[in-house]
Design a protein around this motif. Structure first.
Motif, short mmCIF file in Angstrom:
data_model
loop_
_atom_site.label_atom_id
_atom_site.label_comp_id
_atom_site.label_asym_id
_atom_site.label_seq_id
_atom_site.Cartn_x
_atom_site.Cartn_y
_atom_site.Cartn_z
N UNK A 118 4.38 23.38 17.79
CA UNK A 118 3.36 22.75 16.93
C UNK A 118 3.76 22.87 15.47
N UNK A 119 4.29 24.05 15.10
CA UNK A 119 4.70 24.25 13.70
C UNK A 119 5.77 23.26 13.29
N UNK A 120 6.83 23.16 14.08
CA UNK A 120 8.00 22.38 13.65
C UNK A 120 7.95 20.92 14.05
N UNK A 121 7.22 20.58 15.12
CA UNK A 121 7.21 19.18 15.59
C UNK A 121 5.94 18.43 15.22
N UNK A 122 4.90 19.16 14.84
CA UNK A 122 3.64 18.50 14.48
C UNK A 122 3.29 18.76 13.01
N UNK A 165 11.61 27.63 3.48
CA UNK A 165 10.86 26.80 4.42
C UNK A 165 10.77 27.47 5.78
N UNK A 166 11.86 28.11 6.22
CA UNK A 166 11.87 28.78 7.51
C UNK A 166 10.81 29.88 7.58
N UNK A 167 10.49 30.48 6.44
CA UNK A 167 9.47 31.54 6.40
C UNK A 167 8.10 30.97 6.05
N UNK A 168 8.04 30.07 5.08
CA UNK A 168 6.76 29.61 4.55
C UNK A 168 5.97 28.78 5.54
N UNK A 169 6.62 27.91 6.28
CA UNK A 169 5.89 27.00 7.18
C UNK A 169 5.19 27.77 8.31
N UNK A 226 -2.15 18.77 20.61
CA UNK A 226 -0.78 19.23 20.86
C UNK A 226 -0.76 20.35 21.90
N UNK A 227 -1.74 21.25 21.83
CA UNK A 227 -1.81 22.33 22.81
C UNK A 227 -2.10 21.79 24.20
N UNK A 228 -2.95 20.79 24.29
CA UNK A 228 -3.25 20.18 25.59
C UNK A 228 -2.02 19.49 26.17
N UNK A 229 -1.13 19.01 25.31
CA UNK A 229 0.10 18.39 25.77
C UNK A 229 1.16 19.42 26.16
N UNK A 230 0.85 20.70 26.04
CA UNK A 230 1.77 21.73 26.46
C UNK A 230 2.68 22.27 25.37
N UNK A 231 2.40 21.95 24.11
CA UNK A 231 3.22 22.45 23.01
C UNK A 231 2.96 23.94 22.80
N UNK A 232 4.01 24.69 22.58
CA UNK A 232 3.84 26.07 22.15
C UNK A 232 3.48 26.10 20.67
N UNK A 252 3.87 16.39 9.26
CA UNK A 252 2.62 16.06 8.58
C UNK A 252 2.63 16.55 7.13
N UNK A 253 3.29 17.66 6.90
CA UNK A 253 3.28 18.30 5.58
C UNK A 253 4.42 17.84 4.69
N UNK A 254 5.02 16.70 4.99
CA UNK A 254 6.17 16.27 4.20
C UNK A 254 5.86 16.12 2.70
#
Length: 260
Positions: A166-170, A71-75, A156-162, A174-176
Motif C-alpha cells: 500500500x505504501x509503495x504502490x498506492x 524517501x525510503x524512510x519518510x514515506x 487496497x487491503x480488500x484486494x490483498x495488498x500488504x 498518490x503523493x507525487x
C-alpha cells in the motif's frame, strides 16, 4: 512584479558580471551591460581552472543519494503516523515536530565524531549518511497522507495488498506532488550546502559545487570575479531548470500538504 525584480537582481547581476572583462568588473562606473563581452574567456576559465564538471557530478551523486534515502524512510514513517492506529503515534509525531526545531549545525560535532568512528571521513558516505533521515520530509509527507481518503486504503487491503505494498504502490503515486515539493527542498538544500562538506572533506575528488567555487579565491590577488560568477551561474543553472520544470507540482504539493 517589482518585488520579483528585487529578488532576482542578485542573480541578474551575477550573470552580467560573468559576461564582463576584469577591468569592467572593477571599474568605478556602474554599467549593467558590458562594453566588451568576455563570455567565452570567463566560462572557459571556469570550466578549465578547476574540475568543475567533477564537482557537479559529485553534487548530483550526493543530492540524489540523500533524496532516495530520505524517501525510503519518510514515506513509510509518514504513512504509519497518518493512517495506522498504534500506541504512541501522537508522541512520535510530537518528536518529529520537536526535531524540526534542531538546526543541523547544533549536531555537527556528534555527526563528525560518528563519521570518524566509522572511518567515513572524506567519502561520499560522510556527505550522505547524516542526512539520510529528514524529519521535514516525514512531516510534509504525513500532512499529505492525511488528505488521502481512507476508503482508498481499505480497498487496497480488500484486494490483498500488504501494508508495504500500500505504501509503495498506492500511497507513493498518490503523493507525487508532495514528493516533488520535498525533492525541490532537499536537492536545493544539499546542493548548496557548504558547511558540512567543508568539515568532512579533504580531497578535491569529493568536493561538491559550493566547495569548488572556493577554488577561485586567491589570498594574494583577491577573487577572480569573472570566472567565479561564471562558475556560480553554471552551478545554479540545474536548480533553476529543475524548479521551472517542477513548479506546478511543487505548488500543488505545498498547497495540498497544508489542507489538514
Amino acid at each position: 512584479m517589482s518585488g520579483a525584480l528585487v529578488m532576482l537582481m542578485p542573480f541578474i547581476w551575477m550573470l552580467l558580471t560573468s559576461f564582463k572583462a576584469p577591468d569592467e568588473i572593477f571599474s568605478s562606473e556602474l554599467r549593467f551591460l558590458p562594453e566588451n563581452w568576455y563570455i567565452l574567456e570567463n566560462y572557459t576559465e571556469a570550466v578549465t581552472r578547476t574540475p568543475l564538471l567533477q564537482f557537479l557530478l559529485n553534487g548530483v551523486i550526493v543530492t540524489i543519494a540523500i533524496f532516495l534515502c530520505q524517501i525510503a524512510v519518510a514515506v513509510p514513517a509518514a504513512y504509519a503516523m497518518a493512517k495506522l492506529r498504534f500506541r504512541g503515534r501522537k508522541l512520535m509525531f510530537a518528536a518529529v515536530l520537536l526535531c524540526l526545531l534542531i538546526p543541523p549545525h547544533a549536531v555537527a560535532i556528534p555527526w563528525y565524531l560518528l563519521m570518524y568512528q566509522f572511518g567515513w571521513l572524506d567519502t561520499y558516505m560522510a556527505l550522505v549518511a547524516p542526512f539520510s533521515i529528514s524529519v521535514f520530509g516525514i512531516f510534509l509527507m504525513r500532512q499529505f497522507f492525511m488528505t488521502v481518503p481512507n476508503d482508498l486504503i481499505h480497498a487496497a487491503r480488500m484486494d490483498g495488498f500488504s501494508e508495504l505494498a500500500i505504501v509503495w504502490r498506492v500511497m507513493l503515486p498518490t503523493a507525487m506532488p508532495a514528493l516533488v515539493s520535498f525533492g525541490i527542498f532537499s536537492i536545493v538544500a544539499h546542493w548548496n550546502d557548504y558547511f558540512w562538506p567543508l568539515i568532512v572533506l579533504n580531497s578535491p575528488d569529493y568536493y561538491t559545487p559550493p566547495l569548488g567555487l572556493v577554488s577561485f579565491r586567491n589570498d594574494d590577488t583577491g577573487n577572480d570575479y569573472g570566472p567565479l560568477m561564471a562558475a556560480a551561474t553554471i552551478v545554479i543553472t540545474p536548480l533553476v531548470v529543475a524548479f521551472l520544470l517542477a513548479q506546478k507540482r511543487f505548488i500543488e504539493g505545498i498547497t495540498l500538504s497544508g489542507m489538514k
